[in-house]
Scaffold this motif. Structure first.
Motif, short mmCIF file in Angstrom:
data_model
loop_
_atom_site.label_atom_id
_atom_site.label_comp_id
_atom_site.label_asym_id
_atom_site.label_seq_id
_atom_site.Cartn_x
_atom_site.Cartn_y
_atom_site.Cartn_z
N VAL A 135 1.16 -1.22 -0.10
CA VAL A 135 0.18 0.05 0.02
C VAL A 135 0.86 1.34 0.06
O VAL A 135 1.69 1.35 0.78
CB VAL A 135 -0.79 0.09 1.29
CG1 VAL A 135 -1.49 1.38 1.37
CG2 VAL A 135 -1.99 -1.10 1.03
N THR A 136 0.63 2.32 -0.92
CA THR A 136 1.37 3.48 -1.03
C THR A 136 0.43 4.46 -1.31
O THR A 136 -0.39 4.28 -2.47
CB THR A 136 2.39 3.43 -2.15
OG1 THR A 136 3.34 2.40 -1.55
CG2 THR A 136 3.04 5.00 -1.90
N LYS A 223 -6.60 1.59 9.23
CA LYS A 223 -7.93 1.66 8.66
C LYS A 223 -8.04 2.63 7.52
O LYS A 223 -8.47 2.54 6.68
CB LYS A 223 -9.24 1.67 9.62
CG LYS A 223 -9.29 0.46 10.66
CD LYS A 223 -10.48 0.77 11.41
CE LYS A 223 -10.72 -0.66 12.15
NZ LYS A 223 -12.10 -0.95 11.98
N CYS A 224 -7.27 3.80 7.81
CA CYS A 224 -7.34 5.00 7.02
C CYS A 224 -6.54 4.49 5.60
O CYS A 224 -6.96 5.01 4.58
CB CYS A 224 -6.92 6.06 7.68
SG CYS A 224 -6.82 7.53 6.78
N ALA A 225 -5.39 3.87 5.89
CA ALA A 225 -4.62 3.43 4.77
C ALA A 225 -5.40 2.72 3.82
O ALA A 225 -5.39 2.54 2.78
CB ALA A 225 -3.45 2.95 5.41
N LEU A 226 -5.76 1.45 4.52
CA LEU A 226 -6.57 0.25 3.85
C LEU A 226 -7.90 1.03 3.06
O LEU A 226 -8.28 0.61 1.80
CB LEU A 226 -7.24 -0.61 4.79
CG LEU A 226 -6.08 -1.61 5.28
CD1 LEU A 226 -6.68 -2.31 6.21
CD2 LEU A 226 -5.24 -2.16 4.22
N LEU A 251 1.08 8.37 4.52
CA LEU A 251 0.03 9.12 5.06
C LEU A 251 0.23 10.47 5.93
O LEU A 251 1.25 10.26 6.73
CB LEU A 251 -0.86 8.23 6.25
CG LEU A 251 -2.18 8.69 6.77
CD1 LEU A 251 -3.11 8.69 5.91
CD2 LEU A 251 -2.36 7.79 7.89
N THR A 252 -0.38 11.47 5.51
CA THR A 252 -0.37 12.69 6.23
C THR A 252 -0.91 12.69 7.38
O THR A 252 -2.18 12.32 7.45
CB THR A 252 -0.56 14.03 5.40
OG1 THR A 252 0.16 13.81 3.96
CG2 THR A 252 -0.15 15.07 6.05
#
Length: 294
Positions: A135-136, A223-226, A251-252
């Motif tokens: 994940v990027t 969760k935010c990244a997913l 992620l910022t």
């Protein structure tokens, strides 16, 4: 008249007047006087995926379909592109069933568990970290003027927090506009509701910001990244692991956002400082409570 356009309405916002979400309870205060206060209702919701019972979550009971779909997606049980053929909620049995076109493969490893409303419950399953592999997040800019505008509006929006407390809020935003505001007794439930809404409504994530009243823990960051959202902001503080993961996935991460102040611990290079902090009023400690009466 200020000449400024009125802010766009929320697509979904809390409705603290709904009688099912709170109840009045009588007690006594510090002087022994009788007082009546509103408290948040808490009820179980059992989530099924096809014929398999997955988990029982303690929740306030609104938007059960969004909560179920968001939870399953954030746990990796519903993949991108997975066709949902049915979504049914039985209020009397307190169950929600998500049905998919293809068979699922989780029956062998899932055992019935109850997910409490406590903030430190952690994840029910261990698959979330695996889902982060590769994940990027998109390198989306985040303007400080947006942060200040979002914090000001969200903190004065009528909510269950202002009505009864003992609850967490999470808000999906685009630029300086809050879009969907969800609340629940567990901050993870509030995030899952937003994830479910985005999945069912087909809403893209790459230009969104997630705002939460809760701590920026590893699970919140994951969760935010997913969900594919590139920026996460909170009134609260950080955990070290949450910061590490945010830096790994791009992620910022903004915390301690109150009045003029905030701290950025990940994604500083994507932060555009286009607002003078001195022009932002300091936040009154009671501002959120005052907002309920506005």
């Amino acid at each position: 008249m200020t000449g400024r356009p009125e802010p766009a309405p929320y697509l979904i916002a809390p409705d603290p007047a709904l009688p099912r979400l709170t109840r009045a309870v009588t007690g006594t205060d510090q002087s022994g006087a009788t007082v009546e206060t509103r408290v948040v209702e808490e009820r179980p919701l059992t989530i099924f995926l096809n014929g398999q019972e997955i988990v029982t979550a303690m929740t306030i009971g609104d938007y059960p379909g969004y909560l179920a779909v968001g939870f399953l997606r954030n746990q990796g049980m519903l993949r991108d592109g997975e066709e949902i053929t049915g979504l049914s909620y039985d209020e009397e049995l307190e169950t929600v069933v998500v049905r998919t076109a293809s068979a699922t493969t989780y029956e062998e490893k899932v055992k019935k568990k109850t997910r409490t409303s406590g903030c430190a419950v952690g994840t029910v399953f261990g698959d979330m970290m695996e889902g982060l592999e590769g994940v990027t997040l998109p390198a989306a800019e985040l303007r400080t003027s947006w942060l200040y505008a979002l914090a000001s509006r969200i903190n004065t929006t009528p909510s269950l927090y202002l009505e009864a407390g003992a609850i967490h809020g999470t808000v999906l935003c685009k630029a300086d506009q809050p879009l969907v505001y969800m609340e629940d007794v567990g901050r993870h439930n509030a995030v899952d509701k937003i994830a479910g809404w985005m999945a069912l409504e087909g809403v893209p994530a790459e230009d969104k910001i997630l705002y939460t009243t809760g701590r920026l823990t590893s699970e919140m960051v994951i969760k935010c990244a997913l969900m594919g959202i590139p920026a996460l902001a909170s009134r609260s503080g950080f955990t070290a692991w949450g910061v590490e993961i945010a830096r790994e996935v791009g992620l910022t991460l903004i915390g301690r956002l109150r009045g003029q102040r905030f701290v950025c611990l990940a994604g500083e290079e994507r932060l555009v400082r286009d607002a003078d902090p001195a022009a932002v009023p300091e936040e009154d400690r009671k501002s959120r409570r005052k907002g309920a009466k506005a």
